[in-house]
Design an enzyme around this catalytic site. Structure first.
Site, PDB file in Angstrom:
ATOM      1  N   SER A  17       0.943  -1.055  -0.215  1.00 24.46           N
ATOM      2  CA  SER A  17      -0.127   0.126   0.101  1.00 24.46           C
ATOM      3  C   SER A  17       0.971   1.304   0.081  1.00 24.46           C
ATOM      4  O   SER A  17       1.491   1.295  -0.978  1.00 24.46           O
ATOM      5  CB  SER A  17      -1.174   0.034   1.205  1.00 24.46           C
ATOM      6  OG  SER A  17      -2.051   1.142   1.173  1.00 24.46           O
ATOM      7  N   HIS A  54      -2.598  -1.401  -3.158  1.00 22.27           N
ATOM      8  CA  HIS A  54      -3.952  -0.333  -2.745  1.00 22.27           C
ATOM      9  C   HIS A  54      -3.930   0.803  -3.626  1.00 22.27           C
ATOM     10  O   HIS A  54      -3.197   1.872  -3.469  1.00 22.27           O
ATOM     11  CB  HIS A  54      -4.000   0.002  -1.330  1.00 22.27           C
ATOM     12  CG  HIS A  54      -4.232  -0.982  -0.273  1.00 22.27           C
ATOM     13  ND1 HIS A  54      -3.881  -0.808   0.924  1.00 22.27           N
ATOM     14  CD2 HIS A  54      -4.511  -2.443  -0.619  1.00 22.27           C
ATOM     15  CE1 HIS A  54      -4.316  -2.267   1.385  1.00 22.27           C
ATOM     16  NE2 HIS A  54      -4.711  -2.898   0.434  1.00 22.27           N
ATOM     17  N   ASP A 107      -4.182  -4.926   6.334  1.00 16.66           N
ATOM     18  CA  ASP A 107      -4.738  -5.678   5.129  1.00 16.66           C
ATOM     19  C   ASP A 107      -3.629  -6.481   4.955  1.00 16.66           C
ATOM     20  O   ASP A 107      -2.227  -6.236   4.800  1.00 16.66           O
ATOM     21  CB  ASP A 107      -5.057  -4.945   4.065  1.00 16.66           C
ATOM     22  CG  ASP A 107      -5.320  -5.691   2.972  1.00 16.66           C
ATOM     23  OD1 ASP A 107      -6.398  -6.698   3.138  1.00 16.66           O
ATOM     24  OD2 ASP A 107      -5.363  -5.229   1.630  1.00 16.66           O
TER      25      ASP A 107
END
Length: 422
Positions: free
Chosen positions: A239, A266, A362
């Site tokens: 991310s 992401h 995540d």
């Protein structure tokens, strides 16, 4: 929420030592909206608001800025031109690029990350949209506070007196501990030693249990033995700071690797298309944005498209990509967890997972499914991560066989993928 006499949200009183922010955008309306969104938090103060890159360079010379929110398209001096000049003045100032979502701006944003920007945000295309964009405001505030805290800790400067801990698995560690490099690997050490330095050598037995092993209080994360089988697929989750990390890791991979590589980064739509193109150009690996139903091929890289979860299913003797728009997980779509769950179901223990820099957690749930199936998880270390949220979450859950600096991950993947690792 308290209102001022004008009917607008009242500006919260500033905390002592509030994070000092510069806004750079040619639209005074946008700067005003950013200011009102950020200064609802008492730990944030807008100390400079300017309309182009040259004004930002001049303002930064006066010092005292923690984070810069920098627009891309501006008159006189645009953001990509100003970026290296700003970093030359203050190499550790945190810069977040903010732009509307176009293919051109996506390309420039990724180039900005390669030049030293910490992150990017895609702002709504009009002030009307921005006024009601709670998600954007939340994301902006989260980045400003995270990067502001990082800079203060690095410079050993005080945090805001009223500051709540920035979401991080390492918030309670000492500054000295946070600053120390932390490369260690269960695959490179005796099975009974997984400590990071001589002081702890041999004091933490290596776990062979496939359930998550919590770290000892105050100590480094516990490591577990990696999966026994050679992986049939390599999965990467990332991310914040991910594009820079991906370019480094993939560029370091030996081209003899025959497994397919799947990546969930992401990013919004458009950005993921541009990311795949940049990976191909910068690393030489054939990389593309994943397409629903296509068959995975060895030696190729597939990036989850923005706004779609990417999973892999078995179809006879082949493995196919399946995209879906199921609800976001961990506030993200694409998300790493659904990808990893599908891989554990499809490949069993023959999955090598790598979790790189990023905010949030995540990947932690999916990584636990991977290790329970007999697979292997590797994480980027804190010292080389832009944000040690995602890798820190899997590390502190005891799911990793190795926690390595970014410069060592590509080589480590290569050894595990060819099973030439010791």
């Amino acid at each position: 929420m308290a209102l001022s006499p004008t009917g607008r949200p009242a500006k919260a009183p500033r905390s002592a030592n509030a994070y000092r922010i510069m806004l750079v955008d040619d639209s005074a309306v946008i700067r005003g909206l950013f200011t009102r969104a950020l200064e609802q938090d008492p730990d944030v103060e807008i100390v400079s608001s300017v309309g182009d890159g040259q004004m930002a360079v001049n303002a930064l010379k006066r010092g005292g800025i923690d984070v810069i929110v920098l627009d891309i398209e501006m008159p006189r001096m645009d953001g990509i031109t100003a970026l290296p000049q700003l970093l030359e003045i203050e190499p550790d100032v945190a810069i977040v690029m903010a732009s509307t979502l176009t293919a051109r701006n996506a390309d420039i944003s990724i180039k900005a990350l390669q030049l030293g920007a910490k992150d990017y945000l895609t702002k709504p295309s009009s002030s009307r949209e921005l006024t009601g964009q709670a998600d954007f405001n939340t994301a902006l505030l989260e980045r400003v506070k995270t990067f502001g805290a990082q800079r203060r800790r690095k410079r050993r400067e005080p945090l805001p007196d009223a500051a709540k801990p920035v979401a991080s698995p390492v918030a309670d560690r000492s500054a000295a501990d946070r600053a120390a490099p932390r490369p260690f690997s269960a695959d490179r050490r005796p099975p009974t030693a997984c400590a990071t330095d001589a002081r702890d050598a041999g004091t933490r037995p290596q776990s062979t249990d496939r359930r998550a092993a919590a770290p000892a209080a105050g100590g480094p994360p516990s490591l577990r033995k990696g999966g026994a089988a050679m992986p049939d697929i390599i999965a990467i989750g990332s991310s914040t700071g991910g594009p820079q990390a991906l370019f480094k890791v993939l560029g370091d991979l030996t081209k003899s690797i025959h497994q397919p590589i799947v990546i969930t980064q992401h990013m919004p739509a458009t950005f993921t298309t541009i990311l795949a193109e940049h990976i191909t150009r910068s690393t030489g690996w054939p990389c593309e944005e994943a397409k629903d139903g296509e068959t995975l091929q060895g030696g190729r890289i597939y990036v989850a498209p923005g706004d779609y979860h990417m999973t892999v299913i078995a179809d006879g003797g082949s493995r196919r990509i399946k995209l879906n728009q199921d609800p976001p997980e961990n506030f993200c779509r694409p998300a790493v967890d659904p990808m990893l769950r599908s891989l554990a179901k499809t490949y069993g223990g023959k999955v090598l997972t790598v979790i790189l820099t990023g905010m949030g957690h995540d990947g932690r749930g999916g990584a636990e499914v991977i290790v329970n199936a007999g697979g292997t998880v590797v994480a980027q270390d804190e010292a080389t991560s832009v944000v040690w949220g995602m890798p820190g979450a899997v590390a502190n859950a005891g799911l990793c066989s190795a926690i390595l600096p970014i410069s060592e991950i590509g080589g480590h993947i290569g050894r595990l993928a060819s099973r030439s690792a010791a």
